[in-house]
Design a protein around this motif. Sequence first.
Motif, PDB file in Angstrom:
ATOM      1  N   VAL A  16       0.795  -1.097   0.019  1.00 11.59           N
ATOM      2  CA  VAL A  16      -0.200  -0.037   0.047  1.00 11.59           C
ATOM      3  C   VAL A  16       0.817   1.370  -0.046  1.00 11.59           C
ATOM      4  O   VAL A  16       0.413   2.131  -0.691  1.00 11.59           O
ATOM      5  N   LYS A  17       1.854   1.333   0.826  1.00  9.91           N
ATOM      6  CA  LYS A  17       2.902   2.327   0.749  1.00  9.91           C
ATOM      7  C   LYS A  17       3.627   2.547  -0.779  1.00  9.91           C
ATOM      8  O   LYS A  17       3.662   3.634  -1.047  1.00  9.91           O
ATOM      9  N   ARG A  18       3.881   1.531  -1.172  1.00  8.14           N
ATOM     10  CA  ARG A  18       4.519   1.544  -2.335  1.00  8.14           C
ATOM     11  C   ARG A  18       3.722   2.352  -3.299  1.00  8.14           C
ATOM     12  O   ARG A  18       4.205   3.204  -4.504  1.00  8.14           O
ATOM     13  N   GLY A  19       2.301   2.009  -3.310  1.00  5.50           N
ATOM     14  CA  GLY A  19       1.319   2.541  -4.381  1.00  5.50           C
ATOM     15  C   GLY A  19       0.655   3.885  -3.668  1.00  5.50           C
ATOM     16  O   GLY A  19      -0.387   4.201  -4.340  1.00  5.50           O
ATOM     17  N   ARG A  20       1.300   4.462  -2.829  1.00  5.86           N
ATOM     18  CA  ARG A  20       0.467   5.792  -2.024  1.00  5.86           C
ATOM     19  C   ARG A  20       0.199   6.947  -3.161  1.00  5.86           C
ATOM     20  O   ARG A  20      -0.522   7.674  -2.733  1.00  5.86           O
ATOM     21  N   PHE A  21       1.032   6.917  -4.433  1.00  6.40           N
ATOM     22  CA  PHE A  21       0.867   8.059  -5.251  1.00  6.40           C
ATOM     23  C   PHE A  21      -0.211   7.459  -6.607  1.00  6.40           C
ATOM     24  O   PHE A  21      -0.246   8.114  -7.408  1.00  6.40           O
ATOM     25  N   LEU A  22      -0.665   6.164  -6.206  1.00  6.46           N
ATOM     26  CA  LEU A  22      -1.334   5.483  -7.403  1.00  6.46           C
ATOM     27  C   LEU A  22      -2.961   5.576  -7.249  1.00  6.46           C
ATOM     28  O   LEU A  22      -3.337   5.319  -6.117  1.00  6.46           O
ATOM     29  N   THR A  23      -3.590   6.329  -7.956  1.00  2.68           N
ATOM     30  CA  THR A  23      -5.152   6.334  -7.901  1.00  2.68           C
ATOM     31  C   THR A  23      -5.535   6.061  -9.145  1.00  2.68           C
ATOM     32  O   THR A  23      -5.215   6.948 -10.148  1.00  2.68           O
ATOM     33  N   THR A  24      -6.210   4.974  -9.648  1.00  3.11           N
ATOM     34  CA  THR A  24      -6.717   4.464 -10.956  1.00  3.11           C
ATOM     35  C   THR A  24      -7.592   3.484 -10.791  1.00  3.11           C
ATOM     36  O   THR A  24      -7.988   2.858  -9.734  1.00  3.11           O
ATOM     37  N   THR A  25      -8.365   3.138 -12.037  1.00  2.93           N
ATOM     38  CA  THR A  25      -9.072   1.970 -12.255  1.00  2.93           C
ATOM     39  C   THR A  25      -8.631   1.257 -13.374  1.00  2.93           C
ATOM     40  O   THR A  25      -8.624   1.996 -14.418  1.00  2.93           O
ATOM     41  N   PHE A  26      -8.651  -0.042 -13.021  1.00  2.00           N
ATOM     42  CA  PHE A  26      -7.937  -0.937 -14.339  1.00  2.00           C
ATOM     43  C   PHE A  26      -8.933  -2.145 -14.613  1.00  2.00           C
ATOM     44  O   PHE A  26      -9.593  -2.643 -13.639  1.00  2.00           O
ATOM     45  N   LEU A  27      -9.112  -2.619 -15.631  1.00  2.00           N
ATOM     46  CA  LEU A  27      -9.626  -3.705 -16.092  1.00  2.00           C
ATOM     47  C   LEU A  27      -8.877  -4.886 -16.338  1.00  2.00           C
ATOM     48  O   LEU A  27      -7.646  -4.875 -16.736  1.00  2.00           O
ATOM     49  N   GLU A  29      -9.168  -8.734 -17.347  1.00  2.00           N
ATOM     50  CA  GLU A  29     -10.016  -9.855 -17.998  1.00  2.00           C
ATOM     51  C   GLU A  29      -9.396 -11.058 -17.931  1.00  2.00           C
ATOM     52  O   GLU A  29      -8.335 -11.264 -18.163  1.00  2.00           O
ATOM     53  N   VAL A  30     -10.176 -11.943 -17.321  1.00  2.00           N
ATOM     54  CA  VAL A  30      -9.789 -13.363 -17.013  1.00  2.00           C
ATOM     55  C   VAL A  30     -10.874 -14.315 -17.960  1.00  2.00           C
ATOM     56  O   VAL A  30     -11.741 -14.524 -17.591  1.00  2.00           O
ATOM     57  N   GLY A  31     -10.155 -14.526 -19.061  1.00  2.00           N
ATOM     58  CA  GLY A  31     -10.832 -15.178 -20.253  1.00  2.00           C
ATOM     59  C   GLY A  31     -12.217 -14.283 -20.521  1.00  2.00           C
ATOM     60  O   GLY A  31     -12.148 -13.199 -20.882  1.00  2.00           O
ATOM     61  N   ALA A  32     -13.499 -14.735 -20.359  1.00  2.00           N
ATOM     62  CA  ALA A  32     -14.383 -13.860 -20.830  1.00  2.00           C
ATOM     63  C   ALA A  32     -15.138 -12.978 -19.591  1.00  2.00           C
ATOM     64  O   ALA A  32     -15.943 -12.173 -19.611  1.00  2.00           O
ATOM     65  N   THR A  33     -14.355 -13.359 -18.517  1.00  2.00           N
ATOM     66  CA  THR A  33     -14.914 -12.397 -17.351  1.00  2.00           C
ATOM     67  C   THR A  33     -14.096 -11.184 -17.111  1.00  2.00           C
ATOM     68  O   THR A  33     -12.868 -11.309 -17.076  1.00  2.00           O
ATOM     69  N   ALA A  34     -14.775 -10.117 -16.977  1.00  2.00           N
ATOM     70  CA  ALA A  34     -14.094  -8.695 -16.957  1.00  2.00           C
ATOM     71  C   ALA A  34     -14.352  -8.396 -15.383  1.00  2.00           C
ATOM     72  O   ALA A  34     -15.246  -8.392 -14.681  1.00  2.00           O
ATOM     73  N   TRP A  35     -13.173  -7.795 -14.693  1.00  4.59           N
ATOM     74  CA  TRP A  35     -13.265  -7.257 -13.314  1.00  4.59           C
ATOM     75  C   TRP A  35     -12.758  -5.774 -13.576  1.00  4.59           C
ATOM     76  O   TRP A  35     -11.761  -5.533 -13.962  1.00  4.59           O
ATOM     77  N   LEU A  36     -13.342  -4.715 -12.876  1.00  6.06           N
ATOM     78  CA  LEU A  36     -12.903  -3.527 -12.672  1.00  6.06           C
ATOM     79  C   LEU A  36     -12.233  -3.308 -11.330  1.00  6.06           C
ATOM     80  O   LEU A  36     -13.131  -3.759 -10.242  1.00  6.06           O
ATOM     81  N   ILE A  37     -10.992  -3.137 -11.194  1.00  3.45           N
ATOM     82  CA  ILE A  37     -10.389  -2.862  -9.479  1.00  3.45           C
ATOM     83  C   ILE A  37     -10.073  -1.397  -9.592  1.00  3.45           C
ATOM     84  O   ILE A  37      -9.389  -0.793 -10.525  1.00  3.45           O
ATOM     85  N   ALA A  38     -10.724  -0.616  -8.826  1.00  3.99           N
ATOM     86  CA  ALA A  38     -10.405   0.743  -8.368  1.00  3.99           C
ATOM     87  C   ALA A  38      -9.210   0.940  -7.260  1.00  3.99           C
ATOM     88  O   ALA A  38      -9.552   0.214  -6.168  1.00  3.99           O
ATOM     89  N   MET A  54     -20.542   0.302 -19.968  1.00  7.48           N
ATOM     90  CA  MET A  54     -19.523   1.110 -20.592  1.00  7.48           C
ATOM     91  C   MET A  54     -18.560   1.543 -19.247  1.00  7.48           C
ATOM     92  O   MET A  54     -18.421   2.483 -18.662  1.00  7.48           O
ATOM     93  N   PRO A  55     -17.583   0.369 -19.327  1.00  4.03           N
ATOM     94  CA  PRO A  55     -16.525   0.581 -18.179  1.00  4.03           C
ATOM     95  C   PRO A  55     -15.608   1.925 -18.599  1.00  4.03           C
ATOM     96  O   PRO A  55     -15.478   2.019 -19.639  1.00  4.03           O
ATOM     97  N   SER A  56     -15.146   2.376 -17.282  1.00  4.79           N
ATOM     98  CA  SER A  56     -14.125   3.552 -17.619  1.00  4.79           C
ATOM     99  C   SER A  56     -12.968   3.124 -16.768  1.00  4.79           C
ATOM    100  O   SER A  56     -12.902   2.502 -15.501  1.00  4.79           O
ATOM    101  N   TRP A  57     -11.843   2.902 -17.497  1.00  6.32           N
ATOM    102  CA  TRP A  57     -10.684   2.186 -16.807  1.00  6.32           C
ATOM    103  C   TRP A  57      -9.403   2.973 -17.548  1.00  6.32           C
ATOM    104  O   TRP A  57      -9.543   3.450 -18.729  1.00  6.32           O
ATOM    105  N   SER A  58      -8.265   2.888 -16.684  1.00  4.31           N
ATOM    106  CA  SER A  58      -7.191   3.661 -17.569  1.00  4.31           C
ATOM    107  C   SER A  58      -6.270   2.637 -18.409  1.00  4.31           C
ATOM    108  O   SER A  58      -5.822   3.136 -19.522  1.00  4.31           O
ATOM    109  N   PHE A  59      -6.058   1.470 -17.954  1.00  3.47           N
ATOM    110  CA  PHE A  59      -5.846   0.445 -18.806  1.00  3.47           C
ATOM    111  C   PHE A  59      -6.144  -0.851 -18.508  1.00  3.47           C
ATOM    112  O   PHE A  59      -7.001  -1.229 -17.449  1.00  3.47           O
ATOM    113  N   ALA A  60      -6.036  -1.794 -19.461  1.00  2.00           N
ATOM    114  CA  ALA A  60      -6.674  -3.328 -19.304  1.00  2.00           C
ATOM    115  C   ALA A  60      -5.430  -4.396 -19.410  1.00  2.00           C
ATOM    116  O   ALA A  60      -4.673  -4.073 -20.041  1.00  2.00           O
TER     117      ALA A  60
END
Length: 122
Positions: A16-27, A29-38, A54-60
């Motif tokens: 968590v400390k390593r990512g302290r400057f990270l705020t994003t949402t990414f997609l 995809e595991v096969g046909a199943t998509a997950w949005l992780i904020a 209509m998902p909004s994500w920075s990268f997938a």
Amino acid sequence: MIEDLKTKVNADEMLVKRGRFLTTTFLLEVGATAWLIAIVEGRIVSVSRGPFVMPSWSFALRASEAEWGHFWSARPQPGFHDLMALIKRRTLKAEGNLRVFMANLRYFKEALVKLRATGAAS
């Protein structure tokens, strides 16, 4: 299994400390199943399973269930052991704003490894 990512990442204070400057949402995809992780300041705040209208994500990150299965095994073989190895083998597609992904590559590597099966890790 993907639902456990929030608990596992947020329990690792160094990650968590390593990512302290990270705020994003990414997609993810595991096969046909998509997950949005904020992520907000290194903490995963939500893991949502698709389908999405209509998902909004920075990268997938997209790969087959079999590829993720090998990656998340307790002792993955060479070529399955790292996100960049999957990309090099062209079995993991990274698309979108890759600047966010690459600038925080170690965070994402360590976060996704948290889903690996535990067991004979020696």
